[in-house]
Design a protein around this motif. Structure first.
Motif, mmCIF file in Angstrom:
data_model
loop_
_atom_site.group_PDB
_atom_site.id
_atom_site.type_symbol
_atom_site.label_atom_id
_atom_site.label_comp_id
_atom_site.label_asym_id
_atom_site.label_seq_id
_atom_site.Cartn_x
_atom_site.Cartn_y
_atom_site.Cartn_z
ATOM 1 N N ASP A 118 52.281 -13.969 38.454
ATOM 2 C CA ASP A 118 51.877 -13.281 35.974
ATOM 3 C C ASP A 118 52.862 -12.624 36.614
ATOM 4 O OD1 ASP A 118 51.868 -12.964 33.634
ATOM 5 O OD2 ASP A 118 49.476 -13.060 33.464
ATOM 6 N N PHE A 119 54.210 -12.551 35.920
ATOM 7 C CA PHE A 119 55.043 -11.530 36.328
ATOM 8 C C PHE A 119 54.908 -11.045 34.454
ATOM 9 C CE2 PHE A 119 56.015 -14.168 40.387
ATOM 10 C CZ PHE A 119 56.231 -12.640 40.753
ATOM 11 N N GLY A 120 54.132 -11.015 32.915
ATOM 12 C CA GLY A 120 54.282 -10.958 31.989
ATOM 13 C C GLY A 120 54.609 -9.268 32.145
ATOM 14 N N ILE A 121 53.648 -8.475 32.743
ATOM 15 C CA ILE A 121 53.347 -6.717 32.862
ATOM 16 C C ILE A 121 54.564 -6.429 33.123
ATOM 17 C CG2 ILE A 121 51.806 -4.724 32.993
ATOM 18 C CD1 ILE A 121 50.635 -6.876 30.956
ATOM 19 N N VAL A 122 54.852 -6.900 34.721
ATOM 20 C CA VAL A 122 56.409 -6.555 35.412
ATOM 21 C C VAL A 122 57.635 -6.826 34.767
ATOM 22 C CG1 VAL A 122 57.497 -7.228 37.367
ATOM 23 C CG2 VAL A 122 55.254 -6.938 37.212
ATOM 24 N N ALA A 123 57.739 -7.649 33.658
ATOM 25 C CA ALA A 123 58.566 -7.892 33.246
ATOM 26 C C ALA A 123 58.829 -7.270 32.019
ATOM 27 C CB ALA A 123 58.769 -9.766 33.121
ATOM 28 N N LEU A 124 57.816 -6.264 31.216
ATOM 29 C CA LEU A 124 57.977 -5.957 30.025
ATOM 30 C C LEU A 124 58.350 -4.373 30.881
ATOM 31 C CD1 LEU A 124 56.738 -5.034 27.721
ATOM 32 C CD2 LEU A 124 54.480 -4.175 28.181
ATOM 33 N N GLY A 125 57.751 -4.169 31.721
ATOM 34 C CA GLY A 125 58.599 -2.917 32.565
ATOM 35 C C GLY A 125 59.353 -2.607 32.795
ATOM 36 N N TYR A 126 60.422 -4.077 32.927
ATOM 37 C CA TYR A 126 61.538 -3.956 33.842
ATOM 38 C C TYR A 126 62.502 -3.508 32.356
ATOM 39 C CZ TYR A 126 64.617 -4.562 37.432
ATOM 40 O OH TYR A 126 65.564 -4.421 39.149
ATOM 41 N N VAL A 127 61.637 -4.313 31.081
ATOM 42 C CA VAL A 127 62.880 -3.844 29.655
ATOM 43 C C VAL A 127 62.572 -2.693 29.235
ATOM 44 C CG1 VAL A 127 62.341 -4.931 27.067
ATOM 45 C CG2 VAL A 127 61.803 -6.322 29.564
ATOM 46 N N ILE A 128 61.478 -1.986 29.661
ATOM 47 C CA ILE A 128 60.915 -0.615 29.682
ATOM 48 C C ILE A 128 62.477 -0.240 30.101
ATOM 49 C CG2 ILE A 128 59.747 1.370 28.938
ATOM 50 C CD1 ILE A 128 57.434 -0.153 28.706
ATOM 51 N N MET A 129 62.493 -0.566 31.093
ATOM 52 C CA MET A 129 63.178 0.750 32.177
ATOM 53 C C MET A 129 64.880 0.329 31.829
ATOM 54 S SD MET A 129 62.080 0.716 35.880
ATOM 55 C CE MET A 129 61.298 -1.487 35.756
ATOM 56 N N ARG A 130 65.242 -0.860 31.161
ATOM 57 C CA ARG A 130 66.331 -0.812 31.351
ATOM 58 C C ARG A 130 66.828 -0.731 29.953
ATOM 59 N NH1 ARG A 130 68.423 -5.516 34.232
ATOM 60 N NH2 ARG A 130 68.813 -4.808 36.143
ATOM 61 N N ILE A 131 66.400 -0.418 28.787
ATOM 62 C CA ILE A 131 66.218 0.316 27.660
ATOM 63 C C ILE A 131 67.192 1.717 27.727
ATOM 64 C CG2 ILE A 131 65.239 1.353 25.805
ATOM 65 C CD1 ILE A 131 63.185 -1.129 25.292
ATOM 66 N N GLY A 132 65.952 2.480 28.240
ATOM 67 C CA GLY A 132 66.217 3.500 29.416
ATOM 68 C C GLY A 132 68.369 4.291 29.749
ATOM 69 N N LEU A 133 67.786 2.564 30.711
ATOM 70 C CA LEU A 133 69.308 2.909 31.824
ATOM 71 C C LEU A 133 70.283 2.542 30.967
ATOM 72 C CD1 LEU A 133 70.150 3.976 34.265
ATOM 73 C CD2 LEU A 133 69.984 0.952 35.379
ATOM 74 N N VAL A 134 70.271 0.922 29.997
ATOM 75 C CA VAL A 134 71.473 0.991 29.519
ATOM 76 C C VAL A 134 72.206 1.384 28.465
ATOM 77 C CG1 VAL A 134 71.762 -0.671 27.512
ATOM 78 C CG2 VAL A 134 70.935 -1.604 29.785
ATOM 79 N N ALA A 135 70.891 2.551 27.464
ATOM 80 C CA ALA A 135 71.330 3.059 27.282
ATOM 81 C C ALA A 135 72.407 4.928 27.370
ATOM 82 C CB ALA A 135 69.649 4.542 26.425
ATOM 83 N N GLN A 136 71.717 4.816 29.252
ATOM 84 C CA GLN A 136 72.875 5.974 29.069
ATOM 85 C C GLN A 136 74.150 5.398 29.723
ATOM 86 O OE1 GLN A 136 71.241 9.030 30.040
ATOM 87 N NE2 GLN A 136 69.398 9.497 31.431
ATOM 88 N N TRP A 137 74.586 4.167 30.037
ATOM 89 C CA TRP A 137 75.318 3.976 30.276
ATOM 90 C C TRP A 137 76.406 4.211 28.849
ATOM 91 C CZ3 TRP A 137 78.015 3.549 34.869
ATOM 92 C CH2 TRP A 137 77.222 4.270 35.959
ATOM 93 N N VAL A 138 75.682 3.508 28.120
ATOM 94 C CA VAL A 138 76.516 2.950 26.875
ATOM 95 C C VAL A 138 77.090 4.762 26.189
ATOM 96 C CG1 VAL A 138 76.544 2.983 24.530
ATOM 97 C CG2 VAL A 138 75.278 1.821 26.020
ATOM 98 N N ARG A 139 76.192 5.788 26.400
ATOM 99 C CA ARG A 139 76.183 7.566 26.505
ATOM 100 C C ARG A 139 77.588 7.647 26.891
ATOM 101 N NH1 ARG A 139 72.790 12.510 27.428
ATOM 102 N NH2 ARG A 139 74.371 13.888 26.920
ATOM 103 N N ALA A 140 77.494 6.786 28.179
ATOM 104 C CA ALA A 140 78.784 7.269 29.012
ATOM 105 C C ALA A 140 79.753 6.796 28.950
ATOM 106 C CB ALA A 140 77.908 7.180 30.883
ATOM 107 N N GLY A 141 79.407 5.667 28.341
ATOM 108 C CA GLY A 141 80.983 4.888 28.206
ATOM 109 C C GLY A 141 81.660 5.664 26.853
ATOM 110 N N VAL A 142 80.965 6.212 25.901
ATOM 111 C CA VAL A 142 81.123 7.087 24.653
ATOM 112 C C VAL A 142 81.975 8.185 24.584
ATOM 113 C CG1 VAL A 142 80.887 8.341 22.521
ATOM 114 C CG2 VAL A 142 79.666 5.823 23.454
ATOM 115 N N GLU A 143 81.224 9.564 25.981
ATOM 116 C CA GLU A 143 81.656 10.056 26.286
ATOM 117 C C GLU A 143 82.113 10.364 27.487
ATOM 118 O OE1 GLU A 143 78.511 12.646 26.688
ATOM 119 O OE2 GLU A 143 77.503 12.305 24.243
#
Length: 414
Positions: A118-143
């Protein structure tokens, strides 16, 4: 004004850090971030040890490797990004906090993933991590206009991969197209994840720091060795509670500590930072190869825990299975460590013949478990690794003397 000696970074423009920045070391935030992975690795190691003890080691291996990939890949993504774009300002810290929350959520889902797939909670944790990291990459792309395409490729690739994981989870939960919920689809998503950095870096390579990366990998290796020490201590506690202190318990626990020390010694024989400086094109193979090294160390912790535990009370696993639960991870570690070192080392320190010979011997030793017992097998495996360390030290000394002779100035007589 802040007190003297205190610097508060409210807002720093995100731009690539120099690849030759002097005295670049891991930040306090990176060390704090690593602590969340201590929890995740401990959870997956404990679950795998439970599977091995019950005699279901092979059945528990695939879930272990799947969950460990999620842990390792999350750490990898943050580590390489931070090596290029660590601004350590308020926004960077807060987005790192989001990723830490995701790691802890993932760790909470490890038991369900390992025992019930049952990877439901694992997937949720991954989504949370990706939100933070994708935001970092978008910021790097802008700046950072110079590497904007690279940063936005990372952000887009990670988003697509995350949508793939959510689709995989949805199909697994609903039972629609059951072939999508199996191992082949998981492997395809892993390949997609591994391909994103190669695709993104084609636009323009990120400015990761070789010595910083080598230090980060070394620190994660130490974390995994520490988890193995913790696993051994759990096994010792269980064995003492069941049957007190006996000779086999002391032998397995003592040899386990020596074995981990030998593996630590072998890993740090090569200064990877220097090698990566001159061989940046090999960084992908070097970095990806560490998945096998890290997973082997985590699996070894589980094997040693069961080996210690069985010295105090009976477990369902046979002595042969427990012997291989220790021998296979050690052999895999030695083989892949040699290959990874060869990618960045100017001269081999661990000779291939010595490494492969030790691997073959280690993998043969569990066959003697019916006569030697688990304690005897672990002792023999430890002895082989200690001999390999001694041979490698002598080889390193010989290589060092040869290099010194080549670099020494020639005295020309007139």
């Amino acid at each position: 004004m802040p007190p003297a000696g205190i610097t508060i970074r409210i807002r720093v423009r995100m731009s690539a850090r120099p690849i030759d920045e002097p005295h670049r070391v891991s930040s306090q935030l990176e060390l704090l971030f690593d602590l969340t992975f201590v929890v995740a690795v401990a959870a997956v190691t404990a679950e795998f040890a439970h599977s091995v003890a019950e005699g279901h080691g092979l059945a528990g291996l695939v879930p272990f490797l799947q969950v460990f990939f999620a842990i390792w890949w999350a750490w990898m993504n943050f580590t390489w990004f931070a090596s290029s774009y660590d601004t350590d300002d308020v926004l960077y810290r807060l987005l790192t906090l989001v990723q830490m929350a995701g790691v802890l959520t993932l760790a909470a889902g490890v038991p369900a993933a390992a025992t019930h797939s049952d990877f439901g909670i694992v997937a949720l944790g991954y989504v949370i991590m990706r939100i933070g990291l994708v935001a970092q990459w978008v910021r790097a792309g802008v700046e950072d206009p110079a590497r904007r395409r690279t940063a936005l490729r990372y952000a887009a690739g990670m988003t697509v991969a995350q949508l793939g994981w959510l689709l995989w989870l949805l199909v697994a939960e609903t039972g629609v197209l059951p072939s999508f919920s199996g191992l082949p689809f998981f492997v395809c998503l892993v390949v997609l994840e591994l391909a994103v950095p190669r695709w993104a870096e084609r636009a323009r390579a990120t400015a990761w720091h070789p010595h910083h990366i080598a230090e980060r990998y070394g620190l994660f290796t130490i974390i995994l060795l520490g988890e193995s020490v913790l696993a051994v201590s759990r096994g010792v506690a269980g064995a003492i509670e069941a049957d007190g202190v006996k000779g086999p318990l002391v032998a397995v626990a003592g040899c386990g500590l020596v074995l981990l020390f030998a593996l630590w010694w072998l890993y740090f024989l090569v200064e990877a930072g220097e090698g990566l400086s001159g061989r940046r094109d090999r960084s992908f193979l070097w970095g990806y190869g560490h998945y096998v090294i890290f997973a082997a160390l985590a699996a070894l912790g589980a094997g040693l825990e069961v080996a210690v535990e069985q010295s105090g009370h009976a477990v369902a696993a046979s002595p042969l299975a427990i012997g291989y639960a220790v021998a296979i991870p050690v052999g895999v570690y030695l083989a892949v460590l040699w290959a990874v070192h060869a990618l960045v080392a100017g001269a081999p320190v661990v000779r291939p013949a010595a490494a492969m010979g030790c691997v073959a011997l280690i993998w043969a030793l569990p066959l003697a478990a019916p006569w030697l017992g688990v304690a005897g097998v672990v002792t023999a495996i430890t002895a082989v690794c200690v001999v390999l360390v001694a041979v490698s030290i002598m080889t390193a000394a010989a290589v060092g003397r040869a290099v010194a002779r080549r670099q020494s100035p020639q005295v020309v007589e007139s």
